[in-house]
Design an enzyme around this catalytic site. Sequence first.
Site, PDB file in Angstrom:
ATOM      1  N   ASP A  92      -8.214   6.397  -8.333  1.00  0.00           N
ATOM      2  CA  ASP A  92      -8.800   5.081  -8.564  1.00  0.00           C
ATOM      3  C   ASP A  92     -10.321   5.108  -8.457  1.00  0.00           C
ATOM      4  OD1 ASP A  92      -9.111   5.461  -5.854  1.00  0.00           O
ATOM      5  OD2 ASP A  92      -8.297   3.518  -5.254  1.00  0.00           O
ATOM      6  N   THR A 134      -7.687   8.431  -0.397  1.00  0.00           N
ATOM      7  CA  THR A 134      -7.256   7.209   0.269  1.00  0.00           C
ATOM      8  C   THR A 134      -6.316   7.621   1.393  1.00  0.00           C
ATOM      9  OG1 THR A 134      -7.435   5.848  -1.725  1.00  0.00           O
ATOM     10  CG2 THR A 134      -5.960   5.058  -0.003  1.00  0.00           C
ATOM     11  N   GLU A 186       0.813  -1.213   0.000  1.00  0.00           N
ATOM     12  CA  GLU A 186       0.000   0.000   0.000  1.00  0.00           C
ATOM     13  C   GLU A 186       0.852   1.271   0.000  1.00  0.00           C
ATOM     14  OE1 GLU A 186      -3.533   0.247   0.149  1.00  0.00           O
ATOM     15  OE2 GLU A 186      -3.538  -1.891  -0.302  1.00  0.00           O
TER      16      GLU A 186
END
Length: 271
Positions: A74, A79, A56
């Site tokens: 995305d 995020t 990640e």
Amino acid sequence: MLAIGALLGSALIAVPVAAHATTTPAHAAEAAAVAAAGLDDPAKKEIAMKIVSSAENSSLDWKAQYKYIEDIDDGRGYTAGIIGFCSGTGDMLDLVEYYTQIKPGNVLAKYLPALRKVDGSDSHAGLDPNFTKDWAKAAQDADFRKAQDHERDRVYFNPSVNQGKADGVGVLGQFIYYDAIVMHGDGGDSTSFRNIRKRALSKAKPPSQGGNETAYLNAFLDARVWAMKQEEAHSDTSRVDTAQRVFLKKGNLNLNTPLDWKVYGDSFHIG
């Protein structure tokens, strides 16, 4: 976290009882091995956090990721944090709601109306321009870091470990489940964790049904790769191909160190 602590506590208590019940060292060693058989063992959990962070965040330092936040384009909005909470998928909203329950008036509480509105989209409406700065500020608060730990365990870690234990897979299998649920969530869509597992079950039986663990985990990883390839943002399957498959091919079902793997071209090692 409390549930895990209670579970571990009872497991640790059980070891000396088993050891005293018999005079053979072999039984004591076996009892100790059983107590440490899950990914929820603290040492194994630390390994899991590092491996996920390598994928990640390209780093083993997962604790440095509480402050992380960006839009990675995305379709999920921002995020952020130790597990990639997203403004567009509901888990970031759940996190900030929980944080506000335990610490009313925190620096992120004012964004709750906006987070509710952008849920399900990639919109930043009501979040820009200061949300990212305030997230980093919140990450300096121990209560916010605890909130991230709590939500990671509640939504991702505990369900995957529990399902793995129910399916009879060991530490590696539980980690394979965890990494899948982190990336894909556990919703009703075809690429969600539950449906990846369903595809795997159509190809192989898990140990709980008398199946071979390695064969079953290979079937699960095949299904996981299929799911990843359905979405451009996840189409690089190296976190399976050059990490989880490597451990599985070596027969390292207990995820024992040392571990060497690659993700997205970067090499990692845990001694």
